[in-house]
Design a protein around this motif. Structure first.
Motif, PDB file in Angstrom:
ATOM      1  N   MET A   1       0.820  -1.197   0.000  1.00 29.47           N
ATOM      2  CA  MET A   1       0.000   0.000   0.000  1.00 29.47           C
ATOM      3  C   MET A   1       0.864   1.260   0.000  1.00 29.47           C
ATOM      4  SD  MET A   1      -3.109  -0.792  -0.338  1.00 29.47           S
ATOM      5  CE  MET A   1      -4.022   0.676  -0.006  1.00 29.47           C
ATOM      6  N   LEU A   2       2.043   1.154   0.617  1.00 26.71           N
ATOM      7  CA  LEU A   2       2.922   2.323   0.627  1.00 26.71           C
ATOM      8  C   LEU A   2       3.397   2.639  -0.785  1.00 26.71           C
ATOM      9  CD1 LEU A   2       4.319   4.455   2.321  1.00 26.71           C
ATOM     10  CD2 LEU A   2       6.230   2.871   2.622  1.00 26.71           C
ATOM     11  N   ARG A   3       3.731   1.620  -1.557  1.00 24.95           N
ATOM     12  CA  ARG A   3       4.124   1.841  -2.962  1.00 24.95           C
ATOM     13  C   ARG A   3       2.982   2.443  -3.762  1.00 24.95           C
ATOM     14  NH1 ARG A   3       6.538  -3.844  -3.204  1.00 24.95           N
ATOM     15  NH2 ARG A   3       8.538  -3.526  -2.192  1.00 24.95           N
ATOM     16  N   PHE A   4       1.775   1.950  -3.507  1.00 30.56           N
ATOM     17  CA  PHE A   4       0.592   2.483  -4.175  1.00 30.56           C
ATOM     18  C   PHE A   4       0.413   3.960  -3.843  1.00 30.56           C
ATOM     19  CE2 PHE A   4      -3.974   3.411  -3.477  1.00 30.56           C
ATOM     20  CZ  PHE A   4      -4.388   3.429  -4.797  1.00 30.56           C
ATOM     21  N   ALA A   5       0.523   4.313  -2.560  1.00 32.05           N
ATOM     22  CA  ALA A   5       0.365   5.707  -2.137  1.00 32.05           C
ATOM     23  C   ALA A   5       1.467   6.580  -2.735  1.00 32.05           C
ATOM     24  CB  ALA A   5       0.384   5.799  -0.614  1.00 32.05           C
ATOM     25  N   LEU A   6       2.694   6.082  -2.744  1.00 27.49           N
ATOM     26  CA  LEU A   6       3.796   6.855  -3.329  1.00 27.49           C
ATOM     27  C   LEU A   6       3.613   7.033  -4.830  1.00 27.49           C
ATOM     28  CD1 LEU A   6       6.845   5.455  -1.339  1.00 27.49           C
ATOM     29  CD2 LEU A   6       5.850   7.743  -1.193  1.00 27.49           C
ATOM     30  N   PHE A   7       3.137   5.994  -5.513  1.00 27.15           N
ATOM     31  CA  PHE A   7       2.871   6.105  -6.949  1.00 27.15           C
ATOM     32  C   PHE A   7       1.805   7.157  -7.212  1.00 27.15           C
ATOM     33  CE2 PHE A   7       0.381   4.818 -10.679  1.00 27.15           C
ATOM     34  CZ  PHE A   7       1.366   4.928 -11.654  1.00 27.15           C
ATOM     35  N   CYS A   8       0.738   7.143  -6.416  1.00 21.83           N
ATOM     36  CA  CYS A   8      -0.322   8.145  -6.564  1.00 21.83           C
ATOM     37  C   CYS A   8       0.213   9.544  -6.276  1.00 21.83           C
ATOM     38  CB  CYS A   8      -1.494   7.827  -5.644  1.00 21.83           C
ATOM     39  SG  CYS A   8      -2.442   6.389  -6.146  1.00 21.83           S
ATOM     40  N   PHE A   9       1.115   9.665  -5.295  1.00 22.23           N
ATOM     41  CA  PHE A   9       1.695  10.954  -4.968  1.00 22.23           C
ATOM     42  C   PHE A   9       2.541  11.469  -6.127  1.00 22.23           C
ATOM     43  CE2 PHE A   9       4.971  13.619  -2.924  1.00 22.23           C
ATOM     44  CZ  PHE A   9       4.143  14.576  -2.376  1.00 22.23           C
ATOM     45  N   VAL A  10       3.334  10.607  -6.726  1.00 24.90           N
ATOM     46  CA  VAL A  10       4.148  11.007  -7.880  1.00 24.90           C
ATOM     47  C   VAL A  10       3.240  11.413  -9.041  1.00 24.90           C
ATOM     48  CG1 VAL A  10       5.751  10.131  -9.631  1.00 24.90           C
ATOM     49  CG2 VAL A  10       6.175   9.680  -7.209  1.00 24.90           C
ATOM     50  N   LEU A  11       2.170  10.670  -9.263  1.00 21.87           N
ATOM     51  CA  LEU A  11       1.200  11.006 -10.312  1.00 21.87           C
ATOM     52  C   LEU A  11       0.550  12.359 -10.034  1.00 21.87           C
ATOM     53  CD1 LEU A  11       0.672   9.101 -12.668  1.00 21.87           C
ATOM     54  CD2 LEU A  11      -1.420   8.409 -11.536  1.00 21.87           C
ATOM     55  N   LYS A  12       0.238  12.629  -8.787  1.00 20.43           N
ATOM     56  CA  LYS A  12      -0.342  13.911  -8.387  1.00 20.43           C
ATOM     57  C   LYS A  12       0.628  15.052  -8.665  1.00 20.43           C
ATOM     58  CE  LYS A  12      -1.328  16.300  -4.049  1.00 20.43           C
ATOM     59  NZ  LYS A  12      -0.476  17.402  -4.353  1.00 20.43           N
ATOM     60  N   ILE A  13       1.881  14.888  -8.288  1.00 17.72           N
ATOM     61  CA  ILE A  13       2.894  15.921  -8.522  1.00 17.72           C
ATOM     62  C   ILE A  13       3.097  16.127 -10.023  1.00 17.72           C
ATOM     63  CG2 ILE A  13       5.331  16.519  -8.202  1.00 17.72           C
ATOM     64  CD1 ILE A  13       3.608  16.806  -5.684  1.00 17.72           C
ATOM     65  N   ALA A  14       3.110  15.039 -10.784  1.00 19.61           N
ATOM     66  CA  ALA A  14       3.285  15.151 -12.237  1.00 19.61           C
ATOM     67  C   ALA A  14       2.109  15.898 -12.867  1.00 19.61           C
ATOM     68  CB  ALA A  14       3.432  13.769 -12.853  1.00 19.61           C
ATOM     69  N   SER A  15       0.895  15.581 -12.445  1.00 19.70           N
ATOM     70  CA  SER A  15      -0.265  16.271 -13.029  1.00 19.70           C
ATOM     71  C   SER A  15      -0.309  17.734 -12.605  1.00 19.70           C
ATOM     72  CB  SER A  15      -1.564  15.551 -12.672  1.00 19.70           C
ATOM     73  OG  SER A  15      -1.757  15.524 -11.298  1.00 19.70           O
ATOM     74  N   GLN A  16       0.138  18.034 -11.400  1.00 19.50           N
ATOM     75  CA  GLN A  16       0.224  19.436 -10.992  1.00 19.50           C
ATOM     76  C   GLN A  16       1.274  20.169 -11.813  1.00 19.50           C
ATOM     77  OE1 GLN A  16       0.903  19.018  -6.726  1.00 19.50           O
ATOM     78  NE2 GLN A  16      -0.991  20.133  -6.360  1.00 19.50           N
ATOM     79  N   SER A  17       2.372  19.498 -12.098  1.00 20.12           N
ATOM     80  CA  SER A  17       3.435  20.119 -12.895  1.00 20.12           C
ATOM     81  C   SER A  17       2.973  20.376 -14.322  1.00 20.12           C
ATOM     82  CB  SER A  17       4.674  19.235 -12.908  1.00 20.12           C
ATOM     83  OG  SER A  17       5.167  19.060 -11.601  1.00 20.12           O
ATOM     84  N   VAL A  18       2.226  19.442 -14.877  1.00 17.07           N
ATOM     85  CA  VAL A  18       1.717  19.611 -16.235  1.00 17.07           C
ATOM     86  C   VAL A  18       0.702  20.749 -16.283  1.00 17.07           C
ATOM     87  CG1 VAL A  18       0.325  18.476 -18.028  1.00 17.07           C
ATOM     88  CG2 VAL A  18       2.200  17.256 -16.953  1.00 17.07           C
ATOM     89  N   SER A  19      -0.036  20.935 -15.181  1.00 19.32           N
ATOM     90  CA  SER A  19      -1.056  21.997 -15.172  1.00 19.32           C
ATOM     91  C   SER A  19      -0.447  23.395 -15.092  1.00 19.32           C
ATOM     92  CB  SER A  19      -2.042  21.787 -14.028  1.00 19.32           C
ATOM     93  OG  SER A  19      -1.429  22.073 -12.792  1.00 19.32           O
ATOM     94  N   LEU A  20       0.868  23.491 -15.002  1.00 15.35           N
ATOM     95  CA  LEU A  20       1.519  24.803 -15.083  1.00 15.35           C
ATOM     96  C   LEU A  20       1.412  25.398 -16.480  1.00 15.35           C
ATOM     97  CD1 LEU A  20       4.725  24.171 -12.964  1.00 15.35           C
ATOM     98  CD2 LEU A  20       2.776  25.604 -12.359  1.00 15.35           C
ATOM     99  N   ILE A  21       1.198  24.546 -17.465  1.00 16.45           N
ATOM    100  CA  ILE A  21       0.999  25.008 -18.828  1.00 16.45           C
ATOM    101  C   ILE A  21      -0.409  25.600 -18.916  1.00 16.45           C
ATOM    102  CG2 ILE A  21       0.905  24.302 -21.256  1.00 16.45           C
ATOM    103  CD1 ILE A  21       2.760  21.931 -20.411  1.00 16.45           C
ATOM    104  N   PRO A  22      -0.522  26.889 -19.281  1.00  9.45           N
ATOM    105  CA  PRO A  22      -1.838  27.564 -19.227  1.00  9.45           C
ATOM    106  C   PRO A  22      -2.932  26.870 -20.032  1.00  9.45           C
ATOM    107  CG  PRO A  22      -0.092  29.170 -19.578  1.00  9.45           C
ATOM    108  CD  PRO A  22       0.541  27.810 -19.663  1.00  9.45           C
ATOM    109  N   GLU A  23      -2.620  26.364 -21.201  1.00 11.38           N
ATOM    110  CA  GLU A  23      -3.645  25.713 -22.026  1.00 11.38           C
ATOM    111  C   GLU A  23      -4.194  24.473 -21.326  1.00 11.38           C
ATOM    112  OE1 GLU A  23      -3.744  23.244 -26.141  1.00 11.38           O
ATOM    113  OE2 GLU A  23      -2.775  25.200 -26.231  1.00 11.38           O
TER     114      GLU A  23
END
Length: 130
Positions: A1-23
């Motif tokens: 479950m810890l790997r699952f939570a960490l994977f979701c956290f990395v996915l969250k950070i990646a999607s937040q980083s992608v949302s820096l693009i205004p479009e």
């Protein structure tokens, strides 16, 4: 479950980083399913994943087959609901429309989430009695 939570956290950070693009951030804002998918990822994936990981590491539960099956059911339910919500957002973005049987699919896959939680609670209850 810890790997699952960490994977979701990395996915969250990646999607937040992608949302820096205004479009991309404008698109996500216009299509609410993408925002709901992000919140779903954060709350159920990251927070619940870390909470389950903590519970599994504590003395509250007994490691057994039923507990593993319950956690697997929760993770499968999470993945299915996340895929349904995100795919619906992308279908709206590309103008395809509503996913066939969207609400039924979401309901059926959402049933798996409380089933996994009930399995965890049942295991905690059984462990306390022993």
């Amino acid at each position: 479950m810890l790997r699952f939570a960490l994977f979701c956290f990395v996915l969250k950070i990646a999607s937040q980083s992608v949302s820096l693009i205004p479009e991309i951030s404008n698109t996500a804002f216009q299509h609410k399913n993408l925002v709901i998918g992000f919140i779903h990822l954060t709350m159920l994936g990251v927070i619940s994943g870390f909470l389950f990981s903590y519970i599994l590491q504590s003395n509250l539960v007994t490691q057994n087959r039923n507990l593993n099956i319950g956690m697997a059911i929760f993770v499968i339910g999470f993945i299915l609901t996340e895929l349904i919500i995100i795919s619906q957002g992308f279908m709206f973005y590309f103008g395809i429309g509503l996913l066939p049987n969207y609400y039924l699919l979401l309901f059926i896959s959402s049933i798996l989430l409380p089933l996994g939680i009930v399995s965890l609670i049942f295991n905690i209850y059984r462990t306390r009695l022993l």
